[in-house]
Structure formats: C-alpha cells, structure tokens
Scaffold this motif. Structure first.
Motif, PDB file in Angstrom:
ATOM      1  N   HIS A 181      55.165  79.462  14.957  1.00  0.00           N
ATOM      2  CA  HIS A 181      56.493  80.060  15.133  1.00  0.00           C
ATOM      3  C   HIS A 181      56.338  81.503  15.624  1.00  0.00           C
ATOM      4  O   HIS A 181      55.407  82.208  15.228  1.00  0.00           O
ATOM      5  N   HIS A 182      57.267  81.952  16.454  1.00  0.00           N
ATOM      6  CA  HIS A 182      57.114  83.288  17.042  1.00  0.00           C
ATOM      7  C   HIS A 182      57.211  84.409  16.001  1.00  0.00           C
ATOM      8  O   HIS A 182      56.709  85.514  16.226  1.00  0.00           O
ATOM      9  N   ASP A 193      65.510  89.679  11.760  1.00  0.00           N
ATOM     10  CA  ASP A 193      64.615  88.721  12.423  1.00  0.00           C
ATOM     11  C   ASP A 193      65.207  87.318  12.457  1.00  0.00           C
ATOM     12  O   ASP A 193      64.813  86.494  13.291  1.00  0.00           O
ATOM     13  N   GLU A 197      68.418  82.469  14.372  1.00  0.00           N
ATOM     14  CA  GLU A 197      67.245  81.597  14.224  1.00  0.00           C
ATOM     15  C   GLU A 197      67.670  80.286  13.563  1.00  0.00           C
ATOM     16  O   GLU A 197      68.524  80.271  12.669  1.00  0.00           O
TER      17      GLU A 197
END
Length: 317
Positions: A181-182, A193, A197
């Motif tokens: 995962h990035h 973040d 998502e």
C-alpha cells in the motif's frame, strides 16, 4: 481469626452453607439450582428459610439477579472455609474436584487470544473445564451479570451495575494496511492520510467508532468507507485481501505473524482499554481467580509481541 465450623452431625447447617455459597457465586437461583441438583423453587424456599432462621435478609433482587448482602457475604466466606475443611476430612481435596468455568468474549478476542490462552490454561489445570462462548459487545455485560459466564472480555466501554472490571491491557489504536500500500512507506498515519482512502470501519456500536468519527470530523477529512463490520478480525482479513485500510485496536490482531499486512501507529493517540468483566458483589472462586491471573500474564506477552510488530517494517513473508 477463629471460625465456628458446623458441629459433627449438623448437616442442616452444612446444607445452608452449600446453598448460600452457590447463590452468592451464581447470583441466580436457576444457575445455583443446577449446581446443587435442586429445583429453582426449592432453592428459593431454602433461602427464605435460612433468612427466617437468622432473622436477616441475605439477598436483594435487582433486574432478575440476587445481590448478596453483607450477611450473605459473611456466610459465603464462613461456609467456603467450612465446606473446604469437610471436603479435606472426607479425603476429597478441592484440587481434585472438577470445576467448570464459562468464559465469554466477542469473536476477535475469543479467536485471536482466548483459544490459545485457554488451551494452555487447561493443560496446567486439568481439573478445571473451561467453556468458551461468543457474545456481542451489546450482550456481554448482561451475560456475566446474570451468571451465565464467570469471566468476560471486552475492548469497548461497557457500563453495568452487575459487573466489576479489571484492566487487562491499555493499547493505542493502529492503522492496518496491505503490504504494498502506498501509505506503508510512512512511519505513522494521521487522519489527513486517510482522506478519500478506501476504508474498512468498525460498527457504530463500538466506542472506537465514535472516537474515530470525531477525529476525522475535526480534521475535515472523510475516508471512503467500503465496508462496515462489527468484527475486527473480519476487518483484518478484508485489509489483507487489499480492499482498503482500517484503524483498529492492535490487541489481539497484531500477533507473531502478520502475513500480507503492515501495521503503523496512528496519530492522534486513541487509547483502548481491554477489560476483564466479573460478576459484582460476589467473591471469586479460586479457579476463576487463577484464570484471571493467567489472562493477565498472557496479555503481557501479547503486548510485547504487538509492540515488536508495530515497530518493525512491512511484513512481506
């Protein structure tokens, strides 16, 4: 301190002790009746007769439960000592009797922590039969308070007048994501973040959900919720499959092997207390106390393994 044990031949008093001890321990006449091999009505009549002879109330009824008075607790302590002495004199030491211990918890705590812990406890204490039962967060307190289980575990806030709690672990939530995962390159994860998502969230009945919703709202972010579940281990498996990320209590999901998963600290810190739930207003049987102490010992080992996994890099095994 000296105690007045029942004189030889005074079996009526011995039976009084047995009945009072059973009702104090179980707090429901239905459960005590099963333990004593009596009918529920016979137990109720016996308690009424004991109260009449002593001229004191032994139990108060509250929400279908029997709460022992100070007089009943004194009788419990006196009776436990007397019955133990009689058992020893009869050549039946308490350690030789098989005891049954019912333990209940939500699915994740049961599967990821209790199964292995109970297996080890059973090997060390062959005279204790442990029965594991799954219960949802919304039902746990009632199950323990009503005497259907001796011990419960919960990692959500539970309020109930019929239970007492002991702290098992205090942990900080983490962000769990699939390998590759990035976000895995980041040393820690914050709410910004997770904006938009793909996100697997815990059901609203969990106290963690409301805390996370507040954090996201204050940060002005909105993760893209793809699945909502009330079972943390289900969230972990969906993360492992690549469906998204999740913010969860690391206990007990962060274990020795985290194949296909990356775990990162989450900021701001959100603490989760995992508590042991026990019936209130009743002394713990020896087997229950031993099991509770064993749980605490094993939780310390689990905490060390969790911290090592959270501090380590991505698990690509």
């Amino acid at each position: 301190m000296s105690r007045n044990f029942p004189p030889v031949g005074n079996w009526e008093l011995v039976r009084d002790y047995e009945i009072v001890c059973a009702v104090v321990a179980d707090r429901k006449t239905t459960v005590a009746a099963q333990r004593l091999g009596m009918s529920q009505s016979a137990v109720s009549r016996a308690i009424a007769a004991i109260e009449k002879r002593r001229g004191k109330t032994l139990f108060h009824r509250e929400s279908g439960r029997l709460l022992p008075t100070a007089e009943a607790l004194d009788l419990y302590r006196e009776g436990s000592a007397a019955l133990s002495t009689l058992a020893t004199l009869a050549g039946r030491r308490g350690e030789d009797r098989t005891e049954r211990l019912v333990v209940t918890a939500p699915p994740t705590l049961l599967q990821y922590f209790l199964v292995a812990t109970v297996s080890d406890f059973a090997r060390l204490h062959p005279n204790v039969t442990v029965s594991l039962a799954i219960a949802g967060i919304e039902n746990l307190a009632g199950v323990v308070a009503e005497g259907q289980a001796a011990v419960g575990l919960a990692d959500a806030a539970v309020m109930h007048s019929g239970i007492a709690t002991e702290l098992l672990l205090d942990t900080d939530v983490v962000c769990v994501m699939p390998v590759g995962h990035h976000l895995a390159a980041k040393p820690w994860i914050g709410p910004y973040d997770l904006d938009d998502e793909d996100y697997i969230t815990i059901n609203r009945k969990h106290s963690l959900r409301s805390s996370l919703d507040r954090v996201f709202s204050e940060a002005g972010v909105r993760p893209h919720t793809v699945v909502e579940t009330d079972v943390a281990m289900a969230a972990v498996e969906m993360v492992r499959s690549g469906l998204g990320v999740s913010v969860l209590n690391p206990f007990p999901i962060v274990r020795d092997r985290m194949d296909g998963l990356v775990v990162r600290p989450f900021s701001p810190t959100l603490s989760i207390r995992t508590n042991i739930m026990l019936p209130a207003n009743a002394p713990l049987p020896v087997a229950t106390r031993r099991f509770v102490d064993f749980l605490k010992e094993r939780s310390r080992a689990a905490l060390a393994a969790m911290l090592a996994n959270i501090a380590s890099g991505p698990d690509t095994r």
